[in-house]
Design a protein around this motif. Sequence first.
Motif, PDB file in Angstrom:
ATOM      1  N   GLN A 165       0.842  -1.183   0.000  1.00 34.57           N
ATOM      2  CA  GLN A 165       0.000   0.000   0.000  1.00 34.57           C
ATOM      3  C   GLN A 165       0.883   1.241   0.000  1.00 34.57           C
ATOM      4  N   LEU A 166       0.439   2.251  -0.698  1.00 35.43           N
ATOM      5  CA  LEU A 166       1.166   3.520  -0.711  1.00 35.43           C
ATOM      6  C   LEU A 166       1.226   4.134   0.677  1.00 35.43           C
ATOM      7  N   ASN A 167       2.366   4.729   0.958  1.00 34.34           N
ATOM      8  CA  ASN A 167       2.485   5.571   2.152  1.00 34.34           C
ATOM      9  C   ASN A 167       2.949   6.945   1.699  1.00 34.34           C
ATOM     10  N   THR A 168       2.066   7.870   1.689  1.00 29.80           N
ATOM     11  CA  THR A 168       2.371   9.159   1.054  1.00 29.80           C
ATOM     12  C   THR A 168       3.013  10.180   1.988  1.00 29.80           C
ATOM     13  N   THR A 169       3.127   9.807   3.258  1.00 31.56           N
ATOM     14  CA  THR A 169       3.603  10.822   4.211  1.00 31.56           C
ATOM     15  C   THR A 169       4.999  11.332   3.871  1.00 31.56           C
ATOM     16  N   VAL A 170       5.835  10.443   3.358  1.00 28.93           N
ATOM     17  CA  VAL A 170       7.205  10.834   3.064  1.00 28.93           C
ATOM     18  C   VAL A 170       7.286  11.807   1.881  1.00 28.93           C
ATOM     19  N   LEU A 171       6.305  11.734   1.017  1.00 31.58           N
ATOM     20  CA  LEU A 171       6.326  12.561  -0.188  1.00 31.58           C
ATOM     21  C   LEU A 171       6.285  14.050   0.137  1.00 31.58           C
ATOM     22  N   GLU A 172       5.662  14.349   1.233  1.00 32.51           N
ATOM     23  CA  GLU A 172       5.594  15.726   1.726  1.00 32.51           C
ATOM     24  C   GLU A 172       6.989  16.355   1.807  1.00 32.51           C
ATOM     25  N   GLU A 173       7.868  15.596   2.418  1.00 30.71           N
ATOM     26  CA  GLU A 173       9.255  16.034   2.605  1.00 30.71           C
ATOM     27  C   GLU A 173       9.949  16.320   1.279  1.00 30.71           C
ATOM     28  N   ILE A 174       9.726  15.408   0.344  1.00 32.70           N
ATOM     29  CA  ILE A 174      10.322  15.549  -0.983  1.00 32.70           C
ATOM     30  C   ILE A 174       9.786  16.800  -1.661  1.00 32.70           C
ATOM     31  N   MET A 175       8.498  16.981  -1.571  1.00 31.03           N
ATOM     32  CA  MET A 175       7.879  18.165  -2.165  1.00 31.03           C
ATOM     33  C   MET A 175       8.462  19.438  -1.554  1.00 31.03           C
ATOM     34  N   LEU A 176       8.664  19.412  -0.265  1.00 29.19           N
ATOM     35  CA  LEU A 176       9.209  20.597   0.392  1.00 29.19           C
ATOM     36  C   LEU A 176      10.605  20.900  -0.108  1.00 29.19           C
ATOM     37  N   TRP A 177      11.411  19.861  -0.232  1.00 30.02           N
ATOM     38  CA  TRP A 177      12.770  20.086  -0.713  1.00 30.02           C
ATOM     39  C   TRP A 177      12.741  20.652  -2.121  1.00 30.02           C
ATOM     40  N   ILE A 178      11.936  20.073  -2.963  1.00 35.48           N
ATOM     41  CA  ILE A 178      11.867  20.537  -4.350  1.00 35.48           C
ATOM     42  C   ILE A 178      11.371  21.979  -4.410  1.00 35.48           C
ATOM     43  N   SER A 179      10.361  22.256  -3.610  1.00 31.76           N
ATOM     44  CA  SER A 179       9.841  23.625  -3.704  1.00 31.76           C
ATOM     45  C   SER A 179      10.817  24.628  -3.092  1.00 31.76           C
ATOM     46  N   SER A 180      11.659  24.143  -2.201  1.00 30.03           N
ATOM     47  CA  SER A 180      12.682  25.046  -1.648  1.00 30.03           C
ATOM     48  C   SER A 180      13.682  25.455  -2.727  1.00 30.03           C
ATOM     49  N   LEU A 181      13.903  24.566  -3.684  1.00 34.30           N
ATOM     50  CA  LEU A 181      14.788  24.903  -4.807  1.00 34.30           C
ATOM     51  C   LEU A 181      14.177  26.010  -5.646  1.00 34.30           C
ATOM     52  N   LYS A 182      12.878  25.961  -5.723  1.00 35.06           N
ATOM     53  CA  LYS A 182      12.189  26.934  -6.556  1.00 35.06           C
ATOM     54  C   LYS A 182      12.118  28.292  -5.890  1.00 35.06           C
ATOM     55  N   GLY A 183      12.913  28.446  -4.871  1.00 36.17           N
ATOM     56  CA  GLY A 183      13.033  29.770  -4.284  1.00 36.17           C
ATOM     57  C   GLY A 183      12.010  30.050  -3.219  1.00 36.17           C
ATOM     58  N   GLY A 184      11.707  29.050  -2.457  1.00 38.23           N
ATOM     59  CA  GLY A 184      10.994  29.313  -1.227  1.00 38.23           C
ATOM     60  C   GLY A 184       9.664  28.658  -1.052  1.00 38.23           C
ATOM     61  N   ASP A 185       8.714  29.439  -0.636  1.00 37.04           N
ATOM     62  CA  ASP A 185       7.469  28.912  -0.104  1.00 37.04           C
ATOM     63  C   ASP A 185       6.655  28.205  -1.164  1.00 37.04           C
ATOM     64  N   PHE A 186       6.088  27.154  -0.753  1.00 30.42           N
ATOM     65  CA  PHE A 186       5.299  26.244  -1.550  1.00 30.42           C
ATOM     66  C   PHE A 186       3.950  26.876  -1.907  1.00 30.42           C
ATOM     67  N   ASP A 187       3.194  27.214  -0.885  1.00 31.42           N
ATOM     68  CA  ASP A 187       1.852  27.759  -1.116  1.00 31.42           C
ATOM     69  C   ASP A 187       1.899  29.083  -1.874  1.00 31.42           C
ATOM     70  N   ALA A 188       2.913  29.855  -1.560  1.00 36.99           N
ATOM     71  CA  ALA A 188       3.016  31.170  -2.192  1.00 36.99           C
ATOM     72  C   ALA A 188       3.102  31.068  -3.716  1.00 36.99           C
ATOM     73  N   GLU A 189       3.725  29.971  -4.158  1.00 39.16           N
ATOM     74  CA  GLU A 189       3.906  29.823  -5.600  1.00 39.16           C
ATOM     75  C   GLU A 189       2.637  29.329  -6.282  1.00 39.16           C
ATOM     76  N   SER A 190       1.894  28.497  -5.601  1.00 37.74           N
ATOM     77  CA  SER A 190       0.711  27.922  -6.246  1.00 37.74           C
ATOM     78  C   SER A 190      -0.443  28.914  -6.175  1.00 37.74           C
TER      79      SER A 190
END
Lengths: 94, 94
Positions: free
Chosen positions: A68-93
């Motif tokens: 079964q998928l465990n998606t909790t870890v994906l959060e972390e990955i998303m955060l790292w990637i969005s940090s590359l994009k110059g900061g805040d995640f929500d602000a960009e979307s």
Amino acid sequence: MAFADTFKALSDPVRRQILDLLKEGPMSAGDIGSHFDMTGATISYHLKILKKADLVFESRDKNFIYYQLNTTVLEEIMLWISSLKGGDFDAESK
Amino acid sequence: MAFADTFKALSDPVRRQILDLLKEGPMSAGDIGSHFDMTGATISYHLKILKKADLVFESRDKNFIYYQLNTTVLEEIMLWISSLKGGDFDAESK
DNA sequence: CAAGTATTTAGAACTTTTTCTAAATACTTG
DNA sequence: CAAGTATTTAGAAAAAGTTCTAAATACTTG
């Protein structure tokens, strides 16, 4: 387990395809394997890596092991990637 | 280049660290190298992979080659990951 | 408990990735 | 253009990852 393990786990096409399959819901090791032209042993190897990376977890029922998928870890990955994009995640979307 | 190349590129810790460095702005190959205990040739190898994955691009000035983040590809990765999480990206981020 | 099915483990073969050294290319400037 | 600095390329060695076959483990049910 660690950040690095997650990226390693995601780097293989077979493992990404397994994750795609699991979007539909839990699946036994055998069912997963039937989607690939590989031995069960090889599928088991990939599942072990996904498990170690906390991208899936298993539960047993009768003679089967369901993955079964465990998606909790994906959060972390998303955060790292969005940090590359110059900061805040929500602000960009917008 | 392709989706798979991006994941491969992100799977190595050195390359992820290079991307982290480049968050601060463009950097020459030599400057990047000075942050690692590796030969310039090895750094060049990693830069080539990042370039092939469209995660960085280069620009030349004087005797230097400057590397710079290219974040456009990351969008795709984020979309794939969020699709695993059961759908829409924005809907999940509250 | 024996036979059958599902899955994993062990170990070997093969492939890919990472790293190095040495040499080549590229550009700059006196 | 010669000498110097920056970076890349080539090729080899070493390390890591993927796959297979064969055997082991685990569980189920007659």
